[in-house]
Structures are given as structure tokens and as C-alpha cells.
Motif scaffolding. Sequence first.
Motif, short mmCIF file in Angstrom:
data_model
loop_
_atom_site.label_atom_id
_atom_site.label_comp_id
_atom_site.label_asym_id
_atom_site.label_seq_id
_atom_site.Cartn_x
_atom_site.Cartn_y
_atom_site.Cartn_z
N LEU A 64 40.22 30.23 25.55
CA LEU A 64 40.81 30.67 26.80
C LEU A 64 40.31 32.06 27.19
O LEU A 64 40.05 32.32 28.38
CB LEU A 64 42.34 30.68 26.71
N LEU A 65 40.18 32.94 26.22
CA LEU A 65 39.70 34.29 26.51
C LEU A 65 38.25 34.25 27.01
O LEU A 65 37.86 35.02 27.91
CB LEU A 65 39.80 35.17 25.26
N GLU A 66 37.47 33.34 26.47
CA GLU A 66 36.09 33.18 26.94
C GLU A 66 36.07 32.65 28.37
O GLU A 66 35.29 33.10 29.20
CB GLU A 66 35.33 32.23 26.01
N LYS A 67 36.93 31.69 28.61
CA LYS A 67 36.97 31.07 29.93
C LYS A 67 37.49 32.03 30.99
O LYS A 67 37.15 31.93 32.18
CB LYS A 67 37.88 29.82 29.87
N LEU A 68 38.30 33.00 30.56
CA LEU A 68 38.88 33.98 31.48
C LEU A 68 37.78 34.69 32.30
O LEU A 68 37.90 34.88 33.51
CB LEU A 68 39.69 35.00 30.71
N LYS A 69 36.74 35.11 31.61
CA LYS A 69 35.67 35.85 32.26
C LYS A 69 35.00 35.00 33.35
O LYS A 69 34.73 35.46 34.46
CB LYS A 69 34.63 36.29 31.23
N GLU A 70 34.80 33.73 33.01
CA GLU A 70 34.16 32.81 33.97
C GLU A 70 35.06 32.58 35.18
O GLU A 70 34.61 32.58 36.32
CB GLU A 70 33.87 31.50 33.25
N VAL A 71 36.35 32.37 34.90
CA VAL A 71 37.30 32.10 35.97
C VAL A 71 37.43 33.32 36.89
O VAL A 71 37.50 33.20 38.11
CB VAL A 71 38.67 31.72 35.39
N ILE A 119 46.35 38.81 39.01
CA ILE A 119 46.57 38.38 37.63
C ILE A 119 47.14 36.96 37.61
O ILE A 119 46.70 36.09 36.86
CB ILE A 119 47.52 39.35 36.90
N GLY A 120 48.12 36.72 38.48
CA GLY A 120 48.72 35.39 38.56
C GLY A 120 47.74 34.35 39.04
O GLY A 120 47.74 33.20 38.57
N GLU A 121 46.87 34.72 39.99
CA GLU A 121 45.88 33.79 40.51
C GLU A 121 44.88 33.39 39.42
O GLU A 121 44.49 32.22 39.33
CB GLU A 121 45.14 34.43 41.69
N ILE A 122 44.49 34.35 38.60
CA ILE A 122 43.54 34.06 37.52
C ILE A 122 44.18 33.11 36.50
O ILE A 122 43.56 32.15 36.04
CB ILE A 122 43.07 35.37 36.84
N LEU A 123 45.44 33.38 36.15
CA LEU A 123 46.13 32.51 35.18
C LEU A 123 46.31 31.09 35.74
O LEU A 123 46.20 30.11 35.00
CB LEU A 123 47.50 33.10 34.83
N LYS A 124 46.55 30.99 37.04
CA LYS A 124 46.70 29.68 37.65
C LYS A 124 45.40 28.90 37.59
O LYS A 124 45.39 27.70 37.28
CB LYS A 124 47.16 29.83 39.11
N LYS A 125 44.28 29.57 37.88
CA LYS A 125 42.97 28.92 37.79
C LYS A 125 42.67 28.49 36.35
O LYS A 125 42.14 27.42 36.10
CB LYS A 125 41.87 29.87 38.28
#
Length: 448
Positions: free
Chosen positions: A438-445, A415-421
Motif C-alpha cells: 500500500l505504501l508503494e502504491k500511495l506514490k503512484e496514486v 489526504i482523504g481523496e488519496i486514501l479513497k483512490k
Amino acid sequence: MKLPDYVTSFMKVFQKNKYKIYVVGGATRNIMLEKPIDNWDFTTNAKPDNILSLFPDAYYNNQYGTVTVPLKGITEDPILFEITPFRKESGYSDLRHPTSIEWADTVEEDLGRRDFTINAMAYDGKTLIDPFNGMADLKERVIKAVGDPDKRFNEDALRLIRGVRFASQLGFLIEEQTRDSIKRNAQLITHISWERIRDEFLKILASDHPEEGVLFLRSTDLLKYILPEVNVCFDVPQKSPKRHHIYDAGTHMVMALKYCPSHDVITRFATLIHDIGKEKTFRKDAESGLITFHNHEVVGTKQAIQIADRFKLSKKQKEQLVTLVKNHQFTVSEIQTDKAVRRFIREVGKEYIQDMLDLRTGDRLGSGSTETSWRFDLFKKRIIEVQKEPFKVTDLKVDGNDVMKLLNERPGPRIGEILKKLFEEVVEGNVKNEREPLLEKLKEVAAT
């Protein structure tokens, strides 16, 4: 010379009981100057027990006979009136406090123990008692010791810097014999605690004429005992080919203090000492005559730490002072990236950004330059713009709960790694720090 009604009413309690009562010290001085009065001090022929009997809320817990009377209902917090019986002092063995105190018979005797003539007047609401011509010195705008100045300064060495402080606050000059005596006795200041020196020095910096105060400290030799790091800089030249400075390093720092637009006392302190590292880093090329001060901010930072400790500054004050000295050499350029501007903000800290800019303004003017430039103005605008973007992961408009809910993830390091990216994507300008993007970008990240 009208007193506030609540002061007059207070004094009438004494007068109705056949006691004499006078406003004294800084309060009397400020009445004459029509300046605000923060502390009301009185002297009287009543003894402490007499005063306590007049005011049920009064208290007395010191060896100097001073009784404190809290006056309620005038302001939000009680106004504290301090009343001391007429007294005489002698035997100043520690150059600060009298070892012998006895009651005096007259107000004139009491005034004779005070430091400067402008502080040695008493007022009972009708008559001014002025045995040392303090009113004349107020009109002449001079600081003059009561009686023999050498005796006054050997009684209480703190008076050495207090004289400079009054001159700085009031915009007065120091009378010649008093000034010569301060210089002659300057070394006595080393017997005074740094807490006392600090309080007086910060009042000088907070005054309307701080630069004059520092120059008074230098001309009376007090500066070499209080701030030797600044004192030696007056012997450090800066005029050189390819250099914009028109003053030596010491004069430059005093001029920077003069023009610093901040009223914050620690920002002013940092402005005064920002270039102290130049004395130890001074180099002059024999052929070209070019003067350099490489890494003077590094050396100056170490000195600022020592100064903060010597002056017994609070942890917060020390942090501010050292941060400003350490970072005062920041670069201003039209080609700086947002990343570089963000790094500057992180290093200085958001709460000290304006202080840093104020120091730079004083630095520019104190060098004989203009107050600002188009590059400096652009830099200030970019600081505002860049701060609209997040500086750390927790500034994002989404958090770990959003990640877990959207991706159906359990708590854990991922979870922390995804937020950092995601934060890095915002920093690079690939997505705005707004919730829906940001929510859209979350899936890509998360998929990378």
C-alpha cells in the motif's frame, strides 16, 4: 422429587417457625419433568410481615403480597425466591389483574386460582398437593385449564397465549375443552398489552417446537389477532408452473421456521414472516397459470416495520428483523462478481450474514428443496473470502498519517481523496491490503 439443598434449607426456616411452605407453579412442574428451574416460587400460610421477620434481606413492595428473598452465595448473582401467602382473587375488570385479593386458609384454595393443572401443584419437599390432577396431565402431556376454562381466560386473557406457549415449550397438546375455549375467547387477547403478547410470542419462537406453537395459534384463532399478516398467507397458493413450492405461502413460512437452524429468536421471527408480502403481490396469469409475487420483499419490508413497532421490539431487534426480511431474496449464482458479493454483505451487514444464511436454509427446506446446493455452498465460501478484503477506507492497513508522512503533505481534503483512490485500487484487486504494498502504491496514486 429431590429439592436442591439450598431450597430445602430455605423452606426449613418456615417449618421451624410452624409455617407451611410449598414450592409452586413452574418450579413444581419442572421438578416433575426434571427440567432446569429458573424461577423459584413459593406459597405459604405466613403473611408478608411474618416472612419479613424471618429474612432480614427480604423486601415487599407490591399489592399481591409477594415477598422477595435474595439468596446469596449460591451463584454469582443472588437467587431471588418469591413467596406469596395463600390467596384468593376475584373481579378481573381489565381481563388481566384481580381487583380484589384476600388471604386464603389452605393451599388448595390458592391452587384453585391458577391457570393450568400442570401449574397448579404444590410440593413441600415430602408431599405433592395436586387437587386438579396436574401430575396425570403431565404424564398425558396435555395442557388443561384449572376448572372452567372460559372462567380462567376471562380472568386473565394472557392465559390464552400462555397455554399455547406451554404446549410449544413442552411439546404437549392442548386438551380439547381448553383448546375450544381458547378459540371461543381468542378476541380477548386484544385487551392485553403488546409488551406481554411479545414476551409470550418470543418464548414460543425460542421453544423447541416453534412451528407447532404458530400452528396452535392459528388453529385457536389467536394468530389473526397477533399476526394477521401471516394468518392470511395460508390462503395464498404457490403451486404453479415453473415454481418449486409445494405449500401455500403460510404453510411454507411455518415450515421455514421449523427448519431454520438458528436459535436466535429474531432470526426465527424473520424466517416466519419473510414472505408476508406475497399476499398483497399475488398474481396468477389466466392463460399459463403462472403465479408471481413481484416485489413481495418490498411490500414485506414495510409490513415488517409495522410488526416490529406493534410488538414493541427494541431498536436493535427491529433493525435485524427488517434487514432480514428486506434482503431475503438475495441472488446466489456462480457468475456473481466479488463486487456483487461485497454489495450483498454491505446491505445485510456483517453481523447479520449468518442470520441471513440461516433464514435462506429454512426457506429452502420449507419449500421442499434440499438444505443446500453447490451454488449456495460456493456463495458461502465466497462470503468468507471476500470479507478478508477491506469494506471501507478505514479498513486499509495505512491511514492519513502515513499519507502525510510519506508525501510530506499537510492535513486537508487531499489526504482523504488519496486514501479513497487507494481503497478503490484494493477493491479492484490491483494491490493487496498489506502495509508495504500500500505504501508503494500511495506514490503512484498521489501522482495521478
